[in-house]
Design a protein around this motif. Sequence first.
Motif, PDB file in Angstrom:
ATOM      1  N   GLN A   1       0.821  -1.202   0.000  1.00 35.97           N
ATOM      2  CA  GLN A   1       0.000   0.000   0.000  1.00 35.97           C
ATOM      3  C   GLN A   1       0.862   1.263   0.000  1.00 35.97           C
ATOM      4  O   GLN A   1       0.356   2.362  -0.198  1.00 35.97           O
ATOM      5  CB  GLN A   1      -0.890   0.013   1.247  1.00 35.97           C
ATOM      6  CG  GLN A   1      -2.020  -0.980   1.123  1.00 35.97           C
ATOM      7  CD  GLN A   1      -2.409  -1.555   2.470  1.00 35.97           C
ATOM      8  OE1 GLN A   1      -1.952  -1.084   3.501  1.00 35.97           O
ATOM      9  NE2 GLN A   1      -3.244  -2.573   2.463  1.00 35.97           N
ATOM     10  N   SER A   2       2.146   1.084   0.256  1.00 35.29           N
ATOM     11  CA  SER A   2       3.012   2.253   0.264  1.00 35.29           C
ATOM     12  C   SER A   2       3.399   2.606  -1.170  1.00 35.29           C
ATOM     13  O   SER A   2       3.626   1.739  -2.006  1.00 35.29           O
ATOM     14  CB  SER A   2       4.267   1.941   1.084  1.00 35.29           C
ATOM     15  OG  SER A   2       5.231   2.918   0.830  1.00 35.29           O
ATOM     16  N   SER A   3       3.499   3.888  -1.444  1.00 33.27           N
ATOM     17  CA  SER A   3       3.904   4.290  -2.784  1.00 33.27           C
ATOM     18  C   SER A   3       5.407   4.151  -2.949  1.00 33.27           C
ATOM     19  O   SER A   3       5.928   4.131  -4.048  1.00 33.27           O
ATOM     20  CB  SER A   3       3.482   5.737  -3.033  1.00 33.27           C
ATOM     21  OG  SER A   3       4.078   6.558  -2.045  1.00 33.27           O
ATOM     22  N   GLU A   4       6.124   4.060  -1.790  1.00 28.81           N
ATOM     23  CA  GLU A   4       7.564   3.901  -1.865  1.00 28.81           C
ATOM     24  C   GLU A   4       7.895   2.522  -2.422  1.00 28.81           C
ATOM     25  O   GLU A   4       7.321   1.527  -1.990  1.00 28.81           O
ATOM     26  CB  GLU A   4       8.173   4.015  -0.460  1.00 28.81           C
ATOM     27  CG  GLU A   4       8.213   5.418   0.090  1.00 28.81           C
ATOM     28  CD  GLU A   4       9.316   6.240  -0.546  1.00 28.81           C
ATOM     29  OE1 GLU A   4      10.327   5.648  -0.952  1.00 28.81           O
ATOM     30  OE2 GLU A   4       9.137   7.463  -0.666  1.00 28.81           O
ATOM     31  N   PRO A   5       8.847   2.429  -3.329  1.00 27.88           N
ATOM     32  CA  PRO A   5       9.268   1.100  -3.789  1.00 27.88           C
ATOM     33  C   PRO A   5      10.081   0.407  -2.707  1.00 27.88           C
ATOM     34  O   PRO A   5      10.595   1.044  -1.800  1.00 27.88           O
ATOM     35  CB  PRO A   5      10.122   1.417  -5.009  1.00 27.88           C
ATOM     36  CG  PRO A   5      10.670   2.772  -4.750  1.00 27.88           C
ATOM     37  CD  PRO A   5       9.616   3.504  -3.944  1.00 27.88           C
ATOM     38  N   MET A   6      10.177  -0.916  -2.808  1.00 27.18           N
ATOM     39  CA  MET A   6      10.962  -1.668  -1.838  1.00 27.18           C
ATOM     40  C   MET A   6      12.450  -1.400  -2.030  1.00 27.18           C
ATOM     41  O   MET A   6      13.225  -1.400  -1.091  1.00 27.18           O
ATOM     42  CB  MET A   6      10.701  -3.171  -2.000  1.00 27.18           C
ATOM     43  CG  MET A   6       9.315  -3.583  -1.602  1.00 27.18           C
ATOM     44  SD  MET A   6       9.199  -3.735   0.180  1.00 27.18           S
ATOM     45  CE  MET A   6       9.988  -5.323   0.401  1.00 27.18           C
ATOM     46  N   TYR A   7      12.863  -1.258  -3.295  1.00 30.30           N
ATOM     47  CA  TYR A   7      14.285  -1.097  -3.609  1.00 30.30           C
ATOM     48  C   TYR A   7      14.443   0.076  -4.554  1.00 30.30           C
ATOM     49  O   TYR A   7      13.617   0.288  -5.440  1.00 30.30           O
ATOM     50  CB  TYR A   7      14.849  -2.367  -4.242  1.00 30.30           C
ATOM     51  CG  TYR A   7      14.633  -3.578  -3.380  1.00 30.30           C
ATOM     52  CD1 TYR A   7      15.472  -3.826  -2.305  1.00 30.30           C
ATOM     53  CD2 TYR A   7      13.568  -4.450  -3.611  1.00 30.30           C
ATOM     54  CE1 TYR A   7      15.275  -4.905  -1.479  1.00 30.30           C
ATOM     55  CE2 TYR A   7      13.351  -5.539  -2.783  1.00 30.30           C
ATOM     56  CZ  TYR A   7      14.215  -5.765  -1.729  1.00 30.30           C
ATOM     57  OH  TYR A   7      14.005  -6.831  -0.909  1.00 30.30           O
ATOM     58  N   ILE A   8      15.506   0.815  -4.377  1.00 34.32           N
ATOM     59  CA  ILE A   8      15.737   1.933  -5.293  1.00 34.32           C
ATOM     60  C   ILE A   8      17.111   1.820  -5.932  1.00 34.32           C
ATOM     61  O   ILE A   8      18.062   1.362  -5.305  1.00 34.32           O
ATOM     62  CB  ILE A   8      15.616   3.308  -4.585  1.00 34.32           C
ATOM     63  CG1 ILE A   8      16.394   3.282  -3.260  1.00 34.32           C
ATOM     64  CG2 ILE A   8      14.185   3.708  -4.408  1.00 34.32           C
ATOM     65  CD1 ILE A   8      16.671   4.649  -2.727  1.00 34.32           C
ATOM     66  N   ALA A   9      17.172   2.270  -7.179  1.00 33.25           N
ATOM     67  CA  ALA A   9      18.451   2.308  -7.874  1.00 33.25           C
ATOM     68  C   ALA A   9      19.241   3.515  -7.374  1.00 33.25           C
ATOM     69  O   ALA A   9      18.671   4.466  -6.842  1.00 33.25           O
ATOM     70  CB  ALA A   9      18.233   2.428  -9.370  1.00 33.25           C
TER      71      ALA A   9
ATOM     72  N   MET B   1      30.287   2.756  -7.023  1.00 39.92           N
ATOM     73  CA  MET B   1      29.420   2.821  -5.837  1.00 39.92           C
ATOM     74  C   MET B   1      29.565   4.118  -5.055  1.00 39.92           C
ATOM     75  O   MET B   1      28.595   4.637  -4.528  1.00 39.92           O
ATOM     76  CB  MET B   1      29.688   1.618  -4.932  1.00 39.92           C
ATOM     77  CG  MET B   1      29.236   0.324  -5.567  1.00 39.92           C
ATOM     78  SD  MET B   1      29.393  -1.080  -4.462  1.00 39.92           S
ATOM     79  CE  MET B   1      28.091  -0.740  -3.287  1.00 39.92           C
TER      80      MET B   1
ATOM     81  N   GLN C   1      27.545   5.257  -1.994  1.00 41.86           N
ATOM     82  CA  GLN C   1      26.797   4.103  -1.503  1.00 41.86           C
ATOM     83  C   GLN C   1      27.622   3.337  -0.451  1.00 41.86           C
ATOM     84  O   GLN C   1      27.070   2.769   0.490  1.00 41.86           O
ATOM     85  CB  GLN C   1      26.479   3.147  -2.667  1.00 41.86           C
ATOM     86  CG  GLN C   1      25.671   3.780  -3.775  1.00 41.86           C
ATOM     87  CD  GLN C   1      24.187   3.846  -3.441  1.00 41.86           C
ATOM     88  OE1 GLN C   1      23.565   2.848  -3.140  1.00 41.86           O
ATOM     89  NE2 GLN C   1      23.645   5.046  -3.472  1.00 41.86           N
TER      90      GLN C   1
ATOM     91  N   TYR D   1      25.756   2.916   3.006  1.00 39.88           N
ATOM     92  CA  TYR D   1      25.187   1.601   3.311  1.00 39.88           C
ATOM     93  C   TYR D   1      26.186   0.585   3.825  1.00 39.88           C
ATOM     94  O   TYR D   1      25.805  -0.381   4.453  1.00 39.88           O
ATOM     95  CB  TYR D   1      24.506   1.027   2.062  1.00 39.88           C
ATOM     96  CG  TYR D   1      23.335   1.848   1.597  1.00 39.88           C
ATOM     97  CD1 TYR D   1      22.172   1.899   2.365  1.00 39.88           C
ATOM     98  CD2 TYR D   1      23.381   2.566   0.417  1.00 39.88           C
ATOM     99  CE1 TYR D   1      21.090   2.666   1.954  1.00 39.88           C
ATOM    100  CE2 TYR D   1      22.308   3.323  -0.006  1.00 39.88           C
ATOM    101  CZ  TYR D   1      21.164   3.372   0.764  1.00 39.88           C
ATOM    102  OH  TYR D   1      20.103   4.126   0.354  1.00 39.88           O
ATOM    103  N   MET D   2      27.462   0.747   3.471  1.00 39.71           N
ATOM    104  CA  MET D   2      28.430  -0.292   3.845  1.00 39.71           C
ATOM    105  C   MET D   2      29.276   0.076   5.048  1.00 39.71           C
ATOM    106  O   MET D   2      29.716  -0.796   5.780  1.00 39.71           O
ATOM    107  CB  MET D   2      29.351  -0.598   2.652  1.00 39.71           C
ATOM    108  CG  MET D   2      28.613  -1.240   1.503  1.00 39.71           C
ATOM    109  SD  MET D   2      29.608  -1.276  -0.008  1.00 39.71           S
ATOM    110  CE  MET D   2      30.842  -2.467   0.438  1.00 39.71           C
TER     111      MET D   2
END
Lengths: 294, 472
Positions: free
Chosen positions: B4-12, B208, B211, B215-216
Amino acid sequence: MDHNEKDIDDVTGIDTTGHEWDGIKELNNPLPRWWLWAFYATIVWAVLYTVAYPAWPLVNRATGGLLGYSTRGEVVQQIEAVEAQNATLTAALASVDLASLSEDQMLNRYAIAGGAAVFRTYCSQCHGSGAAGAVGYPNLLDDDWLWGGEIEEIAYTVRHGIRNEVDSDAHWSEMPAFGELLEEQEITNLVEYVRSISGQQHDAAMAAEGTILFEEQCTACHGEAGMGDDSLGAPNLTDAIWLYGGDREALTETITYSRFGVMPPWSPRLSDAEVNAVAAYVHQLGGGEQPATE
Amino acid sequence: MASQSSEPMYIAREPIFPRRVSGFFRTLKWWIMIVTLGIYYITPWIRWDRGPALPDQAVLVDLAGRRFYFFWIEIWPHEFYFVAGLLIMAGLGLFLFTSALGRVWCGYTCPQTVWVDLFILVERWIEGDRNARVRLWNADWDLRKWRLRLTKWIVWILIAVATGGAWVFYFADAPTLLVDLFTLNAHPVAYTTVAILTATTFVFGGLMREQVCNYMCPWPRIQAAMMDPETITVAYRDWRGEPRGKKHENTEGDCIDCMACVNVCPAGIDIRDGQQMECITCALCIDACDDIMDKIGKPRGLIDYLALSDEEAERAGAAPKPIWKHVLRPRVLLYTALWSLIGVGLVYALFVRSDIELTVEPVRNPTYVTLSDGSIRNVYNVRLRNKLGDDRQFRMMLSSDDILRINMEGEGAQTNQVTVPANESLIQRIYVTARPEDPAASRDRTDLRLWVEDVQNGDRAGRATTFNGVEQ
């Protein structure tokens, strides 16, 4: 909460998952897509890994893996590699002239290190891990030797053993049980005499009586002065070292019933290199004797 | 629920095209890049003479030989505490700088930042500045785009190979290994290491970038715990800049919303939104904004190094605190004290390190041996280490209040001397004997001191130990 409504966090302006713990909510930030690919890559890796290496347990054993790897196999490989690496040294050690071993420092160090391992495996059960022996099992750290303390003599003893019926070249000698030949009083007198020549407290009168008995019965092996004879394994009775004890009780028992210490021959079980190695190790423990120089 | 969220699960990853900028901090960063990369690439090639038996590489981690060489210092495995101490100092140093100056490590000296900076520089040389790169990104894959991309990737790979290649030189003799690498004679481990580090350098530095930080890397999150409102960091003077607007709109704030700070940012953020996890405080936005302020005739420092507490004070019309008051805070002083304590300790340990290294281990199995004349003998294993490039000859001696005699096994038994080959350690069996009439023979414990003397220069070192007799 109403699942059809979005729950936007006030501070960040980001949608939350709707999960709440004590007023703390979880932001619904999307994961980076490369992270997803990395996750899939780990799954692929895991599958390939279980195919390549031992993994899945079956009834009798686990799957072997296409690469044929096993930890035991690796150990075998490593041992073979070490043996191959030391092959030259081992061959040299097998055929070395032991008397001149100490001149080759490299080979000597190799022999002592290897001999220590052999000793701990095969000898420590009787002689102790520190080679200090026990009652009836000679202490290899001191300077008293029953069958000779030169390195070649030690190697011979290790190779053939003592008083065993397996190896016809084993050292052999047997002391009579004097309990069958002498009176009890005579044995007591002998005990006092032996204590006198080893510098222990003794009854001088009884010892004097024992002198004649000693000359009659004992000197053939133990020598006129009681210094022993290492070609017969006859102990030196004048020193401070006693294999079975130097007190009256132990001496009486020794003379009455005799002793019969046995050592197995190690030659078929240990290779020539291993025999030489353990001889070199024992020889450098503190009591090793040098060949008499002319 | 997620559906139901408009946000995608994963983003590029959103591509970032940092614009070229010049100014004080950019110049500083160039210099830091030259120095840090210079240290990294040149160090393995510095030679240092240690004598014939030891390597002549100034900095060498000899894993197979278990030795670490750093100029005149040689670390053996039993002295690994020096390395542990240095790592603790590095950690505390990071705490210290972060609590005082924010994420300066991230912004200036982190290898990720330095190599990304280098990769962006290459990218700019080949593909042009920000606008050209944005156009290229949106362009179709025609011949020109292929040519530019391939050129860029090849240069990146060359840098990556040099990076991975330099790393292995720290672990073997660099000139020999270089030849071996090119003649295909090097160990597979060397090639594997170069390959892995080439791949990580190319992927992390080229593809990357931020990123890795976001994230890392755990540091962006951990370092937040070192910072407080007194920490000096890169920030936007909100009170001065807002309300923002184009110059002709006659808004009152100094910010003309030119997006210069956003366009130069390698993390792709807007510093005007306040402190963010993604900000590595590289200070390039300060250079960009100062440049604009100069052009429109406003004072510099709309974006500046400042403490968040100052931002509030200035908003209220008060003067900011002087910098030293920000820096001299208890936590900064505490980190400094701890850091210095360990540093002084290590230097002290290094200089009191004996030139003769020995350990004395009394053999306790058995505690004593009775000899045929009734003497009592104790055995000691003396380990001698020779860190020098030449063989050393040592003489064994002992001192004690009682009459004890020393002798030993092996080559130099007549003179109680032992030769320790260069760069080796050796265990020598030492005998200490008491005659039956000596008091030590019939006493449970007798103190004694074993001495080792360097025959050539007379240097001595001693260790206290005990002699065990037969307690009557």
